[in-house]
Write an enzyme that holds these catalytic residues in place. Structure first.
Site, PDB file in Angstrom:
ATOM      1  N   VAL A  99       0.867  -1.170   0.000  1.00  0.00           N
ATOM      2  CA  VAL A  99       0.000   0.000   0.000  1.00  0.00           C
ATOM      3  C   VAL A  99       0.908   1.226   0.000  1.00  0.00           C
ATOM      4  O   VAL A  99       1.887   1.283   0.751  1.00  0.00           O
ATOM      5  CB  VAL A  99      -0.910   0.026   1.248  1.00  0.00           C
ATOM      6  CG1 VAL A  99      -1.806   1.256   1.251  1.00  0.00           C
ATOM      7  CG2 VAL A  99      -1.729  -1.251   1.350  1.00  0.00           C
ATOM      8  N   CYS A 100       0.603   2.168  -0.867  1.00  0.00           N
ATOM      9  CA  CYS A 100       1.299   3.461  -0.911  1.00  0.00           C
ATOM     10  C   CYS A 100       2.813   3.254  -1.082  1.00  0.00           C
ATOM     11  O   CYS A 100       3.236   2.522  -1.958  1.00  0.00           O
ATOM     12  CB  CYS A 100       0.932   4.262   0.334  1.00  0.00           C
ATOM     13  SG  CYS A 100       1.156   6.039   0.166  1.00  0.00           S
TER      14      CYS A 100
END
Length: 148
Positions: A99-100
């Site tokens: 994520v990210c």
């Protein structure tokens, strides 16, 4: 199904808790927060800590790996213990995800070479340093590697 979510100092809470809330509801799933050492690990705000219930050595073969983002990932881009755990876990995982800015850790571990990947827009171009092809897509599937 064993799911491991990596924790490191200054991770972004939503990047770990969001997958925990979603994946943890899969029937038969066990979600474990892992870190270099057992105990509380603070988020990027410093106001929240999540407890790592397993060390990297305790859980080397999860079926799903989740690498959250956050400013603390910069401190681990050359952390051999973390990068080796990511490679080892990926070797037997069904899904290796990020994520990210967690995708930068996947890249540093050598898992994004020649693959399309995404990241937080401010760090997107850094993916090129790891041989990845940056894309602004929100979610990118490249085989079993998923970046979002």
């Amino acid at each position: 199904m064993n799911i491991a979510i990596l924790l490191f100092e200054r991770f972004t809470a939503l990047d770990a808790v969001g997958p925990y809330e979603t994946l943890g509801r899969i029937p038969g799933a066990t979600v474990t927060f892992v870190a270099e050492t057992l105990g509380p690990v603070r988020t990027d705000t410093g106001n929240l800590a999540i407890t790592a219930d397993a060390t990297l050595a305790d859980l080397t073969d999860p079926e799903i790996v989740v690498i959250p983002g956050g400013p603390g990932q910069s401190d681990h881009m050359e952390n051999d213990k973390v990068l080796e755990w990511i490679r080892t876990a990926d070797a037997t995982s069904t899904w290796t995800t990020s994520v990210c800015t967690g995708s930068l850790l996947l890249g540093a571990a050598g898992l994004l070479q020649g693959k399309r990947a995404t990241c937080h827009w401010l760090a997107l171009d850094q993916l090129r340093e790891f041989g990845a092809e940056p894309t602004l897509e929100r979610v990118v599937f490249e085989g079993k590697v998923v970046t979002a």
